[in-house]
Design an enzyme around this catalytic site. Sequence first.
Site, PDB file in Angstrom:
ATOM      1  N   LYS A   1      72.071   3.757  57.262  1.00 12.42           N
ATOM      2  CA  LYS A   1      72.833   4.196  56.098  1.00 12.42           C
ATOM      3  C   LYS A   1      74.301   3.890  56.343  1.00 12.42           C
ATOM      4  O   LYS A   1      74.899   4.391  57.301  1.00 12.42           O
ATOM      5  CB  LYS A   1      72.619   5.684  55.876  1.00 12.42           C
ATOM      6  CG  LYS A   1      73.444   6.255  54.742  1.00 12.42           C
ATOM      7  CD  LYS A   1      73.078   7.698  54.489  1.00 12.42           C
ATOM      8  CE  LYS A   1      73.928   8.290  53.375  1.00 12.42           C
ATOM      9  NZ  LYS A   1      73.607   9.696  53.144  1.00 12.42           N
TER      10      LYS A   1
ATOM     11  N   GLU B   1      69.419   1.781  65.305  1.00 13.55           N
ATOM     12  CA  GLU B   1      69.186   3.027  64.557  1.00 13.55           C
ATOM     13  C   GLU B   1      67.706   3.158  64.196  1.00 13.55           C
ATOM     14  O   GLU B   1      67.109   4.232  64.324  1.00 13.55           O
ATOM     15  CB  GLU B   1      70.022   3.048  63.259  1.00 13.55           C
ATOM     16  CG  GLU B   1      71.518   3.240  63.460  1.00 13.55           C
ATOM     17  CD  GLU B   1      71.902   4.695  63.750  1.00 13.55           C
ATOM     18  OE1 GLU B   1      71.006   5.569  63.789  1.00 13.55           O
ATOM     19  OE2 GLU B   1      73.098   4.959  63.936  1.00 13.55           O
TER      20      GLU B   1
ATOM     21  N   LYS C   1      70.147   1.598  53.272  1.00 14.33           N
ATOM     22  CA  LYS C   1      70.916   2.087  52.134  1.00 14.33           C
ATOM     23  C   LYS C   1      72.376   1.730  52.301  1.00 14.33           C
ATOM     24  O   LYS C   1      72.908   1.930  53.399  1.00 14.33           O
ATOM     25  CB  LYS C   1      70.747   3.607  52.072  1.00 14.33           C
ATOM     26  CG  LYS C   1      71.523   4.299  51.017  1.00 14.33           C
ATOM     27  CD  LYS C   1      71.261   5.776  51.063  1.00 14.33           C
ATOM     28  CE  LYS C   1      72.181   6.434  50.070  1.00 14.33           C
ATOM     29  NZ  LYS C   1      72.597   7.721  50.467  1.00 14.33           N
TER      30      LYS C   1
HETATM   31  C1  PBG Z   1      73.551  12.362  51.280  1.00 14.69           C
HETATM   32  C2  PBG Z   1      73.217  11.298  50.314  1.00 14.69           C
HETATM   33  C3  PBG Z   1      74.107  10.474  49.616  1.00 14.69           C
HETATM   34  C4  PBG Z   1      73.319   9.624  48.823  1.00 14.69           C
HETATM   35  C5  PBG Z   1      71.985   9.949  49.064  1.00 14.69           C
HETATM   36  N1  PBG Z   1      71.953  10.966  50.006  1.00 14.69           N
HETATM   37  C6  PBG Z   1      75.585  10.509  49.523  1.00 14.69           C
HETATM   38  C7  PBG Z   1      76.439  10.206  50.669  1.00 14.69           C
HETATM   39  O1  PBG Z   1      75.991   9.871  51.763  1.00 14.69           O
HETATM   40  O2  PBG Z   1      77.648  10.323  50.485  1.00 14.69           O
HETATM   41  C8  PBG Z   1      73.839   8.560  47.915  1.00 14.69           C
HETATM   42  C9  PBG Z   1      72.874   8.073  46.890  1.00 14.69           C
HETATM   43  C10 PBG Z   1      73.478   7.260  45.810  1.00 14.69           C
HETATM   44  O3  PBG Z   1      74.661   6.847  45.848  1.00 14.69           O
HETATM   45  O4  PBG Z   1      72.766   7.003  44.841  1.00 14.69           O
HETATM   46  N2  PBG Z   1      72.911  13.568  50.966  1.00 14.69           N
END
Ligand code: PBG
Length: 337
Positions: free
Chosen positions: A207, A246, A261
């Site tokens: 992520k 990771e 992501k």
């Molecule tokens: C964290 C989380 C985020 C997203 C999904 N889970 C936000 C972040 O890390 O700031 C982002 C998902 C999206 O932008 O659609 N709980």
Amino acid sequence: MDNNPSTPAGFPTVRLRRLRQHPRLREIVRTTRLDARRLIQPLFVRPGRGVRQEIAAMPGQFQLSVDELVREARSLAEVGITGVILFGIPAEKDPQGRDAYSDSGIVQQAVRAVKQSLPDMLVVTDVCFCEYTDHGHCGVVNEATGRADVDNDATLGLLARQAVSHAEAGADVVAPSGMMDGMVGAIRRALDEKGFSHLPMMSYAAKYASAFYGPFREAAESAPAFGDRRGYQMDPAGDPGQALREVALDLAEGADMIMVKPALAYLDILRSVRDHFGGVPLAAYNVSGEYSMVKAAATRGWLDERSVVLESLTAMHRAGADVILTYWSKDVAAWLA
Ligand code: PBG
């Protein structure tokens, strides 16, 4: 002309356009096919009744009260979307994010309600603290420094509590997204101890600290009050090999599915995870910013939404994603039907 029969022939003997001319031929040789059964719809749940509040930066997406969320889940099921991932917006936030692991927390209520009305719906829960803490960071902020310095090890126990509480409410899959070192192992051990050794985990393994999450932070009311998430989420310009490390760690700690992501700007990461880890179900999160950009352009008539979305999701699938989390799930199901 080279007449050696062992030399592969080129043009004009070979014409790659032959298979492109006829729509039936194009279909029969196609290798990437989207399928609504691969899609998971993210949903935002907030307290109240009858609440269906559109998210300004994400037209067509809503913050929903539990009753409305159940209605939404039912309409997803009707078009063939069989999975949702839930994000909670609690009534109250505090430094520890207590609502996140409360039995009567907003997500716990939502999970129970959806599973009760739609037992066949796959309910995934996001396991993280940014929506629940008053400072908006993904864990416990280090008191000593007061900086955007999330205390990794102090957060692990709380993540484990949150995951167990989602499992007790009836979640089918828990999805830790906080990018804490050791979070997958800590959650796995806690789930196993509490009798949930069968419960699968989808880890947000790779992520990145991305500006593409901008609209989500409005949707989930989770923008950090100070600092940013670069101390725990991955550096977009970092060595891509970090993503593989990771993933390897999360698998070693017991993750069952892996996520990359965001999706579109990270197709290279998806591909390399796919190539290095055969046999591991891989998910891509088509995030909020990717949604908002297309919506904004489509509203102005600058892009054709349907074509752009189908092409983008095809690219994610082609790059190696088996599962795609997307805000377009319902539309895509209708377009593919
Ligand atoms: C964290 C989380 C985020 C997203 C999904 N889970 C936000 C972040 O890390 O700031 C982002 C998902 C999206 O932008 O659609 N709980």
